[in-house]
Design a protein around this motif. Structure first.
Motif, PDB file in Angstrom:
ATOM      1  N   ASN A  75      29.551  -2.454  -8.391  1.00  0.00           N
ATOM      2  CA  ASN A  75      30.490  -1.733  -9.259  1.00  0.00           C
ATOM      3  C   ASN A  75      30.205  -1.893 -10.748  1.00  0.00           C
ATOM      4  OD1 ASN A  75      31.805  -1.085  -6.867  1.00  0.00           O
ATOM      5  ND2 ASN A  75      33.406  -2.626  -7.124  1.00  0.00           N
ATOM      6  N   TYR A  76      29.832  -3.116 -11.155  1.00  0.00           N
ATOM      7  CA  TYR A  76      29.700  -3.373 -12.581  1.00  0.00           C
ATOM      8  C   TYR A  76      28.549  -2.593 -13.214  1.00  0.00           C
ATOM      9  CZ  TYR A  76      25.544  -6.415 -12.279  1.00  0.00           C
ATOM     10  OH  TYR A  76      24.262  -6.908 -12.099  1.00  0.00           O
ATOM     11  N   MET A  77      27.655  -2.020 -12.400  1.00  0.00           N
ATOM     12  CA  MET A  77      26.511  -1.270 -12.924  1.00  0.00           C
ATOM     13  C   MET A  77      26.731   0.242 -12.904  1.00  0.00           C
ATOM     14  SD  MET A  77      23.232  -3.378 -11.404  1.00  0.00           S
ATOM     15  CE  MET A  77      22.108  -2.526 -12.526  1.00  0.00           C
ATOM     16  N   HIS A  78      27.830   0.700 -12.343  1.00  0.00           N
ATOM     17  CA  HIS A  78      28.046   2.139 -12.220  1.00  0.00           C
ATOM     18  C   HIS A  78      27.982   2.858 -13.558  1.00  0.00           C
ATOM     19  CE1 HIS A  78      30.275   1.969  -8.063  1.00  0.00           C
ATOM     20  NE2 HIS A  78      29.017   1.579  -8.003  1.00  0.00           N
ATOM     21  N   MET A  98      34.555   4.656 -10.003  1.00  0.00           N
ATOM     22  CA  MET A  98      33.737   5.217 -11.070  1.00  0.00           C
ATOM     23  C   MET A  98      33.304   4.149 -12.057  1.00  0.00           C
ATOM     24  SD  MET A  98      34.941   8.121 -13.769  1.00  0.00           S
ATOM     25  CE  MET A  98      34.216   8.264 -15.403  1.00  0.00           C
ATOM     26  N   GLY A  99      34.237   3.297 -12.452  1.00  0.00           N
ATOM     27  CA  GLY A  99      33.945   2.216 -13.393  1.00  0.00           C
ATOM     28  C   GLY A  99      34.933   1.098 -13.181  1.00  0.00           C
ATOM     29  N   VAL A 100      34.814   0.065 -13.990  1.00  0.00           N
ATOM     30  CA  VAL A 100      35.693  -1.100 -13.840  1.00  0.00           C
ATOM     31  C   VAL A 100      36.537  -1.353 -15.079  1.00  0.00           C
ATOM     32  CG1 VAL A 100      34.187  -2.186 -12.145  1.00  0.00           C
ATOM     33  CG2 VAL A 100      33.859  -2.692 -14.575  1.00  0.00           C
ATOM     34  N   PHE A 171      31.773  -9.291  -2.593  1.00  0.00           N
ATOM     35  CA  PHE A 171      32.642 -10.468  -2.649  1.00  0.00           C
ATOM     36  C   PHE A 171      32.454 -11.296  -3.925  1.00  0.00           C
ATOM     37  CE2 PHE A 171      31.606  -9.602   1.849  1.00  0.00           C
ATOM     38  CZ  PHE A 171      32.861  -9.199   2.266  1.00  0.00           C
ATOM     39  N   LYS A 172      31.630 -10.814  -4.855  1.00  0.00           N
ATOM     40  CA  LYS A 172      31.335 -11.556  -6.078  1.00  0.00           C
ATOM     41  C   LYS A 172      32.053 -10.920  -7.262  1.00  0.00           C
ATOM     42  CE  LYS A 172      26.819 -12.831  -4.208  1.00  0.00           C
ATOM     43  NZ  LYS A 172      25.352 -12.681  -4.331  1.00  0.00           N
ATOM     44  N   LYS A 173      32.906 -11.680  -7.889  1.00  0.00           N
ATOM     45  CA  LYS A 173      33.743 -11.167  -8.978  1.00  0.00           C
ATOM     46  C   LYS A 173      32.915 -10.562 -10.111  1.00  0.00           C
ATOM     47  CE  LYS A 173      37.831 -10.970 -11.161  1.00  0.00           C
ATOM     48  NZ  LYS A 173      39.012 -10.243 -10.659  1.00  0.00           N
ATOM     49  N   ASP A 174      31.791 -11.186 -10.450  1.00  0.00           N
ATOM     50  CA  ASP A 174      31.019 -10.707 -11.588  1.00  0.00           C
ATOM     51  C   ASP A 174      30.277  -9.409 -11.284  1.00  0.00           C
ATOM     52  OD1 ASP A 174      29.331 -11.987  -9.791  1.00  0.00           O
ATOM     53  OD2 ASP A 174      28.029 -12.838 -11.325  1.00  0.00           O
ATOM     54  N   GLU A 175      30.115  -9.052 -10.024  1.00  0.00           N
ATOM     55  CA  GLU A 175      29.422  -7.828  -9.664  1.00  0.00           C
ATOM     56  C   GLU A 175      30.373  -6.744  -9.147  1.00  0.00           C
ATOM     57  OE1 GLU A 175      25.805  -8.219  -7.383  1.00  0.00           O
ATOM     58  OE2 GLU A 175      25.636 -10.327  -7.935  1.00  0.00           O
ATOM     59  N   ALA A 176      31.384  -7.145  -8.389  1.00  0.00           N
ATOM     60  CA  ALA A 176      32.326  -6.171  -7.836  1.00  0.00           C
ATOM     61  C   ALA A 176      33.517  -5.945  -8.757  1.00  0.00           C
ATOM     62  CB  ALA A 176      32.819  -6.647  -6.472  1.00  0.00           C
ATOM     63  N   VAL A 217      37.126 -12.166  -4.753  1.00  0.00           N
ATOM     64  CA  VAL A 217      37.914 -11.006  -5.154  1.00  0.00           C
ATOM     65  C   VAL A 217      39.082 -10.765  -4.196  1.00  0.00           C
ATOM     66  CG1 VAL A 217      36.003  -9.867  -6.345  1.00  0.00           C
ATOM     67  CG2 VAL A 217      36.348  -9.473  -3.880  1.00  0.00           C
ATOM     68  N   ASP A 218      39.966  -9.852  -4.592  1.00  0.00           N
ATOM     69  CA  ASP A 218      41.151  -9.532  -3.797  1.00  0.00           C
ATOM     70  C   ASP A 218      40.769  -8.957  -2.436  1.00  0.00           C
ATOM     71  OD1 ASP A 218      41.454  -6.259  -4.091  1.00  0.00           O
ATOM     72  OD2 ASP A 218      40.583  -7.166  -5.867  1.00  0.00           O
ATOM     73  N   ASP A 219      41.563  -9.295  -1.415  1.00  0.00           N
ATOM     74  CA  ASP A 219      41.317  -8.733  -0.091  1.00  0.00           C
ATOM     75  C   ASP A 219      42.553  -8.093   0.525  1.00  0.00           C
ATOM     76  OD1 ASP A 219      42.746 -11.041   0.867  1.00  0.00           O
ATOM     77  OD2 ASP A 219      40.863 -12.156   0.863  1.00  0.00           O
ATOM     78  N   ASN A 220      43.695  -8.198  -0.131  1.00  0.00           N
ATOM     79  CA  ASN A 220      44.930  -7.577   0.355  1.00  0.00           C
ATOM     80  C   ASN A 220      45.781  -7.110  -0.809  1.00  0.00           C
ATOM     81  OD1 ASN A 220      45.721  -7.519   3.343  1.00  0.00           O
ATOM     82  ND2 ASN A 220      44.693  -9.499   3.161  1.00  0.00           N
ATOM     83  N   ALA A 221      46.377  -5.952  -0.664  1.00  0.00           N
ATOM     84  CA  ALA A 221      47.261  -5.462  -1.722  1.00  0.00           C
ATOM     85  C   ALA A 221      48.282  -4.489  -1.160  1.00  0.00           C
ATOM     86  CB  ALA A 221      46.447  -4.755  -2.813  1.00  0.00           C
TER      87      ALA A 221
END
Length: 343
Positions: A75-78, A98-100, A171-176, A217-221
């Protein structure tokens, strides 16, 4: 026949099982370039389809043979890659979200405007027949005034589907940056905006990380949304549905109820207050299991059709940004313990 030469940036599961697989079946597409930082993944696709393989997306974007690219990266590279591709004169199909962040999505929109090319975001929910017919019902007034809705997207998580398993960028905060909310929740935010034809103003988010001990990262909302005309509803996104996948939506109006992808036999059900019942099976939606993978997402075909016919893409960057904003507001609501109110 018009041919669009397509390059794939990111040859993981999404790139291979969805983008490449669907482009390969499109008679107006020639796959000409593949890129992945794990170069062996790009080379594996090159051996199948020909063309060129690259380790760096910047090198692929210098390939004058490429007309359009799919961005299938973390996501962080989109935003970074989409902007660079537009500046290089390529049309772009970007995976969701689309972006973060709001500012980077604004830069993506501006890059598209300056480039004269098209940027589409891969929201498939609005493209399936069940949801298109439902929108027609709502626009025709067959539900009357809409009061409320509930929409959910849940499955066991991407670890059994991603090429990297539990070590996946998902599952990685810095990438997702976002977990289930960026993966699944944004789809349902986009869907409700599409179906109801109005924007979400108020967002309350209850978000947790309980199901994946290996994840950052989050898994439920569960989110509560209020629209411009005071329609209230819930949006649920989960990576902890350890059983049958749920991708259902139910909409309640003064004249009846629409039940979408909520019944195993009928993917579309309208139950009218006057006793009318309409039950149809339009084929459902693509899922991550083996059977569901055989269904098309329809995204790639819609993107290519727009380019070939010189029409506007069906999911624009301006539109997709508003769906991500709902998710960002939900995350902010959970962080601050406050309802986030829009304009």
């Amino acid at each position: 026949m018009i041919m669009i030469n397509v390059g794939i940036i990111g040859c993981g599961s999404i790139g291979v099982k969805r983008h490449i697989a669907e482009y390969e079946e499109n008679e107006n597409v020639k796959l000409v370039a593949f890129c992945d930082p794990v170069i062996e993944r790009a080379e594996a696709q090159q051996k199948i389809y020909g063309g060129d393989s690259y380790e760096s997306y910047k090198d692929l974007l210098m390939d004058s043979n490429v007309d359009a690219v799919s961005v299938c990266t973390p996501n962080y590279m989109h935003a970074e890659i989409s902007i660079a591709a537009l500046e290089a004169g390529k049309h772009v199909l970007c995976e969701k979200p689309m972006g973060v962040a709001m500012d980077e999505m604004d830069r993506m929109i501006e890059a598209e405007r300056k480039s004269g090319k098209q940027l589409m975001v891969g929201h498939n929910q609005r493209l399936i027949k069940e949801h298109q017919v439902a929108r027609d019902y709502i626009n025709e007034g067959r539900l009357g005034k809409i009061y409320s809705f509930r929409t959910a997207f849940g499955h066991p998580g991407p670890e059994d589907w991603s090429v990297d398993g539990k070590d996946s960028w998902f599952f990685k905060k810095d990438e997702a940056v976002m977990g289930a909310m960026g993966d699944l929740g944004v789809h349902k935010a986009d869907l409700m905006r599409y179906l109801l034809g109005e924007e979400v103003l108020d967002v309350g988010g209850f978000i947790s990380k309980e199901a994946k001990e290996f994840s950052d990262v989050d898994d439920n909302a569960v989110c509560i949304l209020r629209t411009e005309s005071n329609i209230v509803g819930t949006l649920q996104a989960s990576w902890s549905f350890y059983g049958e996948e749920d991708n259902s939506t139910v909409i309640y109006g003064e004249k009846g109820v629409l039940s979408l992808l909520a019944d195993s036999e009928h993917s579309f059900i309208f139950t009218g207050r006057d006793g009318e019942v309409v039950k149809e099976n339009y084929g459902g939606i693509q899922t991550n299991d083996e059977a569901g993978q055989k269904k098309k997402s329809l995204v790639m075909d819609a993107f290519i059709t727009a380019l070939v016919n010189e029409e506007r893409v069906p999911v624009t960057a301006e539109d997709a940004k508003k769906s991500v904003e709902i998710i960002l507001n939900a995350l902010e609501s959970d962080r601050t313990k406050k309802i986030i109110t829009g304009e």
